[in-house]
Structure formats: structure tokens, C-alpha cells
Design an enzyme around this catalytic site. Structure first.
Site, PDB file in Angstrom:
ATOM      1  N   LEU A  31       1.077  -1.517  -0.125  1.00 51.60           N
ATOM      2  CA  LEU A  31      -0.065  -0.223  -0.034  1.00 51.60           C
ATOM      3  C   LEU A  31       0.968   1.702   0.490  1.00 51.60           C
ATOM      4  O   LEU A  31       0.490   2.260   0.555  1.00 51.60           O
ATOM      5  CB  LEU A  31      -1.083   0.188   1.415  1.00 51.60           C
ATOM      6  CG  LEU A  31      -2.149  -0.548   1.234  1.00 51.60           C
ATOM      7  CD1 LEU A  31      -3.427  -0.712   2.907  1.00 51.60           C
ATOM      8  CD2 LEU A  31      -2.969  -0.329  -0.365  1.00 51.60           C
TER       9      LEU A  31
ATOM     10  N   GLY B 231       3.186   5.790  -4.803  1.00 46.92           N
ATOM     11  CA  GLY B 231       4.523   6.487  -5.257  1.00 46.92           C
ATOM     12  C   GLY B 231       4.494   6.098  -7.053  1.00 46.92           C
ATOM     13  O   GLY B 231       3.524   6.778  -7.420  1.00 46.92           O
TER      14      GLY B 231
ATOM     15  N   CYS C 280       8.214  -8.995 -12.780  1.00 41.89           N
ATOM     16  CA  CYS C 280       7.469  -9.981 -13.028  1.00 41.89           C
ATOM     17  C   CYS C 280       5.239  -9.448 -12.887  1.00 41.89           C
ATOM     18  O   CYS C 280       5.126  -9.940 -13.722  1.00 41.89           O
ATOM     19  CB  CYS C 280       7.462 -10.980 -11.804  1.00 41.89           C
ATOM     20  SG  CYS C 280       8.714 -11.790 -11.771  1.00 41.89           S
TER      21      CYS C 280
HETATM   22  C1  UDX Z   1       6.648  -9.407  -7.136  1.00 41.83           C
HETATM   23  C2  UDX Z   1       6.582 -10.418  -6.372  1.00 41.83           C
HETATM   24  O1  UDX Z   1       5.926  -9.920  -5.120  1.00 41.83           O
HETATM   25  C3  UDX Z   1       7.254 -12.434  -6.347  1.00 41.83           C
HETATM   26  O2  UDX Z   1       6.015 -12.558  -5.427  1.00 41.83           O
HETATM   27  C4  UDX Z   1       6.886 -12.502  -7.586  1.00 41.83           C
HETATM   28  O3  UDX Z   1       7.826 -14.102  -7.222  1.00 41.83           O
HETATM   29  C5  UDX Z   1       7.609 -12.115  -8.347  1.00 41.83           C
HETATM   30  O4  UDX Z   1       7.263 -10.619  -8.834  1.00 41.83           O
HETATM   31  P1  UDX Z   1       8.980  -8.956  -7.575  1.00 41.83           P
HETATM   32  O5  UDX Z   1       9.189  -7.809  -8.934  1.00 41.83           O
HETATM   33  O6  UDX Z   1      10.434  -8.534  -6.713  1.00 41.83           O
HETATM   34  O7  UDX Z   1       8.643  -9.484  -6.886  1.00 41.83           O
HETATM   35  O8  UDX Z   1       9.098  -7.035  -7.032  1.00 41.83           O
HETATM   36  P2  UDX Z   1       7.515  -6.570  -5.390  1.00 41.83           P
HETATM   37  O9  UDX Z   1       8.914  -6.511  -4.465  1.00 41.83           O
HETATM   38  O10 UDX Z   1       6.546  -7.205  -5.209  1.00 41.83           O
HETATM   39  O11 UDX Z   1       7.559  -5.052  -5.783  1.00 41.83           O
HETATM   40  C6  UDX Z   1       7.410  -4.432  -7.202  1.00 41.83           C
HETATM   41  C7  UDX Z   1       7.363  -2.711  -7.456  1.00 41.83           C
HETATM   42  O12 UDX Z   1       6.183  -2.466  -6.998  1.00 41.83           O
HETATM   43  C8  UDX Z   1       8.580  -2.436  -6.969  1.00 41.83           C
HETATM   44  O13 UDX Z   1       8.389  -1.858  -8.855  1.00 41.83           O
HETATM   45  C9  UDX Z   1       8.104  -1.924  -6.144  1.00 41.83           C
HETATM   46  O14 UDX Z   1       9.130  -0.335  -5.743  1.00 41.83           O
HETATM   47  C10 UDX Z   1       6.714  -1.481  -6.219  1.00 41.83           C
HETATM   48  N1  UDX Z   1       5.631  -1.077  -5.061  1.00 41.83           N
HETATM   49  C11 UDX Z   1       5.935  -2.349  -4.241  1.00 41.83           C
HETATM   50  C12 UDX Z   1       5.123   0.078  -5.061  1.00 41.83           C
HETATM   51  O15 UDX Z   1       4.621   0.897  -6.070  1.00 41.83           O
HETATM   52  N2  UDX Z   1       4.409  -0.044  -3.596  1.00 41.83           N
HETATM   53  C13 UDX Z   1       4.759  -0.750  -2.624  1.00 41.83           C
HETATM   54  O16 UDX Z   1       3.826  -0.719  -2.038  1.00 41.83           O
HETATM   55  C14 UDX Z   1       4.721  -2.798  -3.002  1.00 41.83           C
END
Ligand code: UDX
Length: 463
Positions: A271, A274, A281
Site C-alpha cells: 500500500l 509512488g 514480474c
Molecule cells: C513480485 C512478487 O512480489 C513476487 O511474489 C513474485 O514472485 C515476483 O514478482 P518483485 O518483482 O521482486 O516480486 O517485486 P515486488 O517487491 O513485489 O515489487 C514490485 C514493484 O512494485 C516494485 O517496483 C515496487 O517498488 C513496487 N511497489 C511495491 C510499490 O510501488 N508499492 C508497494 O506498496 C509495493
């Protein structure tokens, strides 16, 4: 057990292979990338990930892992074959399954070298429902299901930067298969993880109860992975939408998400408003699910909106920089803090930062960029900025500083020193990382995302 991991130099394959070696299994990671195989056999990891270097060197020394390009060498004595090759998005969003089918072809060709034993094929790559059937049909041309092989879907939920932690302390393990024999093999493989007998980095496991095992059909296992990633993406787009509403209503999205998260039905994770979600992924899987829906004759309205909201985040941040610059970006010097798609990784794939840089450049701005770990990758890729190792040097002569990745070290910098070096004290914090009131007290113009009244009425401008 003896395990062969195909795609073993990639992110998921490497974490999985090392994790299994740490559990006591003997693992051979097979990969077609000769340079990465050679580097890994020297103990040098091509990916940046907490704890990976020591684990790699330990298990090269213990002999529990090795890397090869040769599939037959990986198959010798193996009881489980894990497929962890990529399933990248094609231009139209469909998952590209060519790597998976070529692995299946190779497997059926080499299955009997040297002994032709029964093995379980576990598909870890994120693949549309139906892919296991594709592997099954290719294998089935030469081999008998149930006697020579069984197929299971065993999706991974690893987050980059936390991959090993997520391997050893998963929230759940999903095993999709109709074969009881195959499910028993996979349960044995993960037994120490399921029973929480492993420790990673000296951390205590998050709970004492066994890890929940979800035993289900092949189709449901594959869908669990897509639906989980689509749901995470939906939360992020949801809070980003709320962020824009906050700006227009005088609310502060950080306080709103904090307040929402205490509801046990909601929780605080995913949550953070940004710049939206980047990385290899979430977007890829969301697009693939949209395609899967369309192909089945269903119009996935909600999923499409989640994607559109995410694409608009970059545009809105670029518009914000432009507005702060009085609509002219030509020859403005802009410094970007953060290039990786999120903190704790050097991964630039599908990074929102690179997209922001590209858009600002197209409008004539001069870009300077810093990242705590991803500068070598950025220099190699060169999205069009000057890459500077020292953050204080990076802001020199800048008209604006953009925070695009929430690396915690950016919150620890001396912003008095930063202000002295900038041409104009303007910060646009697209990850809501910094303390706006402190920065304003230092004389900065500070804008976050969704932090109270509309910027137009309250914020001073660049220059
Ligand atoms: C994701 C899934 O979380 C994981 O379970 C799956 O196996 C692969 O894809 P990942 O790609 O490593 O993992 O990134 P994650 O930590 O989930 O973040 C994804 C993106 O969302 C990032 O750019 C992050 O900055 C953004 N994000 C995350 C937000 O903008 N706000 C949030 O609250 C959480």
C-alpha cells in the site's frame, strides 16, 4: 535427493538451486548461458541478492551444487527436474513459451541418458494454465506419464532482494498435480522448509507452525501464481489512485494507507503509493493474465485498469517535474536518485526510473543519476544520463532532484549539503521516502505523491 534445475543461472533457478543445496540436496544447475555458468562455477554470482555470495561459495565447496551447460550431465541420478527458464512477455502481452517447449523437447531427447528412471518435472516458471499440458504432450511422445515422469506445477513467490529469505520462509508452498507419487516427492524435497527446520542469515522463522501446503490441480496452481501477482499489482494501483484523490481533497496518502492497514482484512503490505510497480514480474504477469482472459472470451476490465493506472504514474510524475520547471525542461539539469526498479536489487528490467529518464530527455532535460548498486548495469544499458557514484556529486548544479527508488540510504543523506550543491532546491519524491516537513524547513520545495493539498497551490517552483 538429486535435483536438476534448468534455467539454473537465472534468478529463480539460482535461488532455488542454492536453497535446495542448503537443505542438503545435491543439485546441478543447467543453463545455456556459458558466461554465467563459468562465473557461477568460480563463485561469482551474476545477480545481486542478499546472502547469495556466501551461500554459493559454501555449496561449491561442499560439492552440493555445480553449474553446467549440459543437460545430460544434470539428469544423471536426478529424481526431480525443476524448470525455471524465463517466460517473457511477447509484444502483444502473451507469455512466450518457446524456452519451456524447447526444454521439454531436450528433456524427452535426453531422458534415458544414462538410466531412464522415473523423475518428477516441477514447473517453477510462471506460465499460463495449459503450459503443463504442453510439456506433458511433448514428453508424452517418447515417455509414459506416471511411469517415466509426472508433471507438477510448483510456482515460486520470490521477491527480488528477498529471494533467499522467501525460499527458506515461504508463506505457502503450492503443489499442483494429479499424481500422488509426484506430490510426495516434492513434499520430501521441501520437508525441512515445511517443518521450519532451516535458518537463514541467523533469522528466526516467522512462525512455528508448518508452512501451509496447498495441494491442488495443475490448473489451479498455475492460476494461483497469476492471481497473486495481479492482486499485488491491484493493491498498488488502488493506493496510487487514492493518492491522487488525497491531493485533491487535502488528505495524506501515507496516513490513509497507515490507517487502512490496521484493518485485519486489509493489512499494510503493498500500500505504498509512488511511481507504481516495475520489475520483471508484476507487469508481465498482469499482461499475460489479461491475454489469458481475452483468449477465453472474457473482458478483464479491472485488470486492464490496474495496468493503465500504473502507466499513468510515470506520466503524472513527469508532468509534475515539468510543471515545477515552469513547463520548460529544455536544458534543465535533473538529478535522479534510484535506477533499480526497487531497493535491494541491481535489476533495471522494466524500471519506472528508466522510463522517467527517457521521457525527461525527450523534452530536452539533462539527466544525472545515482544508484547505490545499479550504476554498472545502468552504464552498460545507458538510458541517457551521466552516472555518478557519489550522491552529493550527482546533485551538483541540478535544478531538481527526483527520488525514484526508495533506497533507505537516501533518507540518511545530509540534505543541507545537498541544497548547497543544487542550482535550485527542489525535490520531487516519487516514492514518498523523505520527510517533507524537514526538507521544507531546510528551504527545499518538496513534493511527494498524494501528500495533501494540490501542489499547484502550495509548492514553489524550480528556479
Ligand atoms: C513480485 C512478487 O512480489 C513476487 O511474489 C513474485 O514472485 C515476483 O514478482 P518483485 O518483482 O521482486 O516480486 O517485486 P515486488 O517487491 O513485489 O515489487 C514490485 C514493484 O512494485 C516494485 O517496483 C515496487 O517498488 C513496487 N511497489 C511495491 C510499490 O510501488 N508499492 C508497494 O506498496 C509495493
Amino acid at each position: 535427493m538429486n535435483v536438476c534445475v534448468i534455467g539454473g543461472a537465472g534468478y529463480v533457478g539460482l535461488i532455488t538451486g542454492l536453497g535446495l543445496a542448503e537443505l542438503g540436496h545435491r543439485v546441478v544447475n543447467v543453463d545455456i548461458d556459458a558466461a554465467h555458468v563459468e562465473r557461477l562455477n568460480r563463485g561469482d554470482s551474476p545477480i545481486y541478492e542478499e546472502g547469495i555470495g556466501p551461500l554459493l561459495r559454501r555449496h561449491l565447496d561442499s560439492g552440493r551444487i555445480r553449474f553446467t551447460q549440459l543437460l545430460p550431465a544434470g539428469l544423471v541420478d536426478s529424481e526431480v527436474v525443476i524448470i525455471a527458464v524465463g517466460s517473457p512477455a511477447q509484444d502483444d502481452g502473451h507469455a512466450d513459451l518457446s524456452a519451456i517447449s524447447s526444454v521439454a523437447e531436450d528433456l524427452s531427447k535426453h531422458w534415458d541418458e544414462p538410466d531412464g528412471r522415473y523423475r518428477v518435472i516441477a514447473i517453477k516458471s510462471t506460465v499460463p494454465v495449459g503450459t503443463a499440458e504442453l510439456v506433458r504432450s511433448i514428453m508424452g511422445r517418447q515417455k509414459r506419464e506416471g511411469e517415466d515422469f509426472d508433471i507438477i506445477s510448483n510456482p515460486e513467490f520470490l521477491r527480488e532482494g528477498k529471494g533467499l529469505h522467501d525460499f527458506f520462509y515461504p508463506d505457502r508452498i503450492v503443489i499442483g498435480s494429479d499424481s500422488e507419487r509426484a506430490r510426495a516427492v516434492i513434499k520430501e524435497l521441501y520437508e525441512p522448509v515445511i517443518q521450519r527446520r532451516v535458518r537463514f542469515n541467523g533469522e528466526e522463522p516467522p512462525g512455528s507452525e508448518p508452512v501451509p501446503l496447498v495441494e491442488t490441480s495443475l490448473a489451479s496452481a498455475q492460476m494461483i501464481k497469476y492471481a497473486s501477482n495481479a492482486f499485488l499489482a491491484t493493491r498498488i494501483s488502488f493506493i496510487n489512485e487514492v493518492a491522487w484523490l488525497c491531493e485533491r481533497t487535502g488528505a495524506d496518502v501515507k496516513e490513509v494507507s497507515y490507517g487502512m492497514g490496521f484493518d485485519s482484512r486489509i493489512g499494510h503490505a503493498y500500500l505504498d503509493a509512488g511511481l507504481g510497480f516495475g520489475g520483471p514480474c508484476l507487469e508481465k504477469d498482469l499482461r499475460a493474465l489479461i491475454k489469458i482472459s481475452e483468449a477465453s472470451g472474457y473482458d478483464p476490465q479491472l485488470l486492464r485498469s490496474v495496468l493503465e493506472r500504473n502507466q499513468r504514474q510515470v506520466e503524472e510524475v513527469v508532468a509534475r517535474v515539468k510543471e515545477a520547471a515552469g513547463d520548460v525542461l529544455y536544458q534543465r539539469v535533473i538529478t535522479v536518485f534510484g535506477l533499480a526498479f526497487k531497493p535491494q536489487t541491481n535489476d533495471l528490467r522494466n524500471s519506472q526510473s528508466l522510463e522517467v529518464i527517457q521521457r525527461l530527455r525527450e523534452q530536452g532535460a539533462t539527466l544525472r543519476a545515482h544508484d547505490p548498486v545499479a550504476l554498472p548495469e545502468a552504464r552498460a544499458l545507458d538510458p541517457g544520463a551521466a552516472y555518478i557514484d557519489d550522491p552529493y556529486e550527482a546533485v551538483h548544479g541540478s535544478d531538481a532532484l527526483l527520488i525514484l527508488t526508495a533506497w533507505p540510504q537516501y533518507a540518511e543523506l545530509d540534505y543541507g549539503r545537498i541544497k548547497e550543491r543544487m542550482a535550485s532546491p527542489c525535490i520531487i519524491d516519487a516514492r514518498n521516502l523523505l520527510d517533507g516537513s524537514l526538507l521544507r524547513a531546510l528551504g527545499f520545495s518538496y513534493t511527494g505523491v498524494g501528500r495533501g493539498p494540490s501542489r499547484a497551490s502550495t509548492e514553489p517552483r524550480i528556479g
